[in-house]
Design an enzyme around this catalytic site. Structure first.
Site: not given
Ligand code: GDP
Ligand code: IMO
Ligand code: MG
Length: 437
Positions: A12, A15, A39-40, A226
């Protein structure tokens, strides 16, 4: 030039946003490991899209998004995602022209989701806190050589035999260990055949497409899911996911050798978060509860897949240094520094205390990692500032520039991108990793 994006923390990091941005320069965007546990989040023209399985390049018309062999693939989730993208007019052509799925990817079936759920419910202690998407059980079957691959969905006889083999032991487990109903093969077999038929136009020899792309010097962007510390070999085992999330996974997960030109960009937040259980040295939930609450609130730190509140802490440079090493990170994307705007002070963890000693490396044993005490360098915070007056990193408040410089000097890796909001445009690019030097 080709680029691998990896999460440098526990997932999270942002990416999805970086992959969406970089996709403008790529022709192929590849998911190579994990599955819909990811979850991207992409925010384009104020509109939010959350992708779990389809690569984050999909909002750029004319790009080829590939789901490679290393992914565990849930067909039901895939079709939901395709339909939701279609409904928002994301496709400029037929979806199967934009997205292809590897014949070799392993399929997540309902019994994988069921086992994931039952195991998590059963675990009194040592719960992983998985996303309950069946990821672990699907990878287990792959390694145990009883997995169903995408290509099998198109071979009725082979499929029936493989399903029978896969289910045999599961039914013993379900009945005698979990006291749950057994799986019936007939309806599952019919469901798999129907999914195979629907999936046909999307199925491809992804490895071969990528080999051709390399041959023709078409830029490829590899989208990690991840984060490094969730890697099954290099993460905080056993509190990890079941795939290789590190950059090496881009090779095995897509069928390419290591000789091609590539840069590895590590994505990190300006602080740290973690969802699920497991060690987290710089966590501040209990020590600085008010700050943790503030970061979670301002940063909307709730899981994009499960909605769970993310655990929050300061930036851990010991863990980041480790991520730089195991991934061969050549540049950093620093995300969400905006969440810390206006804080009185910020902290960077530069070593750990463990049993009276100072350590600079991540301990290998999870018990040690649970016991370490972070040692911090405390820096002054930076004021809120008018972003419209900032053209680039050189115009930032001096305290924020110091924060960035301290990170770069500690890690010996430059920040190549800085993000200050969820939107595509809320980004400063320092250098473009696709450019040849
Ligand atoms: P990922 O799994 O690595 O793709 O990240 P996620 O989408 O799960 O979580 C990142 C969250 O931060 C998302 O809600 C993005 O829209 C938000 N985000 C990304 N970059 C920034 C930033 O520079 N500032 C803020 N405020 N939000 C950001
Ligand atoms: P993105 O790509 C954050 C974590 C779960 C748990 C562990 C194992 O959005 O960064 P799983 O369901 O993969 O067997 O769970 O990994 N986990 C993540 N945490 N971002 C993710 O993906 C994750 N995908 C799995 O919370 O701790
Ligand atoms: Mg994510």
């Amino acid at each position: 030039m080709n680029v691998v994006i990896v999460g440098a923390q526990w997932g999270d990091e942002g990416k999805g946003k970086v992959v969406d941005l970089y996709s403008a320069q790529a022709e192929y965007i590849v998911r190579y490991q994990g599955g819909n546990n990811a979850g991207h989040t992409l925010v384009v023209n104020g509109r939010k899209t959350v992708l779990h399985l389809i690569p984050s390049g999909i909002l750029h018309p004319g790009k080829i998004c590939l789901i490679a062999n290393g992914v565990v693939f849930d067909p039901a989730v895939f079709f939901e995602e395709v339909e939701s993208l279609r409904a928002s007019n994301a496709f400029s052509a037929e979806p199967h022209e934009a997205v292809r799925v590897s014949e070799r990817a392993h399929v997540i079936l309902p019994y994988h989701r069921l086992l994931d759920k039952l195991r998590e419910e059963r675990a009194a202690k040592g719960k992983i806190g998985t996303t309950v998407r069946g990821i672990g059980p699907a990878y287990e079957d792959k390694v145990a050589r009883r997995g169903i691959q995408v290509v099998d969905l198109l071979r009725p006889e082979l499929l029936r035999a493989k399903l029978a083999k896969a289910i045999e032991e599961k039914n013993v487990l379900l009945k005698h260990h979990f006291g749950a109903p057994e799986i019936e093969i007939a309806p599952l077999y019919e469901e798999c055949l129907a999914l195979g038929e629907r999936l046909k136009p999307y199925i491809a020899d992804v490895r071969s497409l990528l080999a051709q792309a390399l041959e023709q010097e078409r830029p490829i962007l590899f989208e990690g899911a991840q984060g490094t510390l969730l890697d099954v070999d290099h993460g905080t085992y056993p509190y990890v996911t079941s795939s290789n999330t590190v950059s090496g996974g881009a090779l095995t997960g897509s069928g390419l050798g290591p000789g091609f030109p590539v840069r590895v960009i590590g994505i990190t937040k300006a602080y740290t978060t973690r969802v699920g259980t497991g060690p987290f040295p710089t966590e501040i939930e209990h020590t600085e509860a008010e700050t943790a609450r503030e970061i979670r609130r301002i940063g909307s730190e709730f899981g994009a897949t499960t909605g769970r509140p993310r655990r929050v802490g300061w930036l851990d440079l010991v863990a980041l240094k480790y991520a730089v090493e195991v991934n061969g990170i050549t540049g950093l994307a620093l995300m969400k520094a905006d969440i810390l705007d206006g804080f009185d002070h910020v902290k960077l963890c530069t070593s750990y205390r463990l049993g009276g000693n100072t350590v600079y490396d991540l301990p290998s044993c999870v018990e040690d990692l649970e016991r370490v005490e972070p040692a911090y360098e405390v820096l002054p915070g930076w004021p809120k500032y008018d972003r419209s007056k900032v053209q680039g990193i050189e115009d930032l408040p001096s305290e924020l520039k110091d924060y960035i410089r301290t990170i770069e000097e500690f890690l010996k890796v430059p920040v190549v991108l800085m993000s200050t909001g969820p939107g595509r445009e809320e980004t400063w690019i320092v250098s473009d990793p696709f450019q040849k030097i």
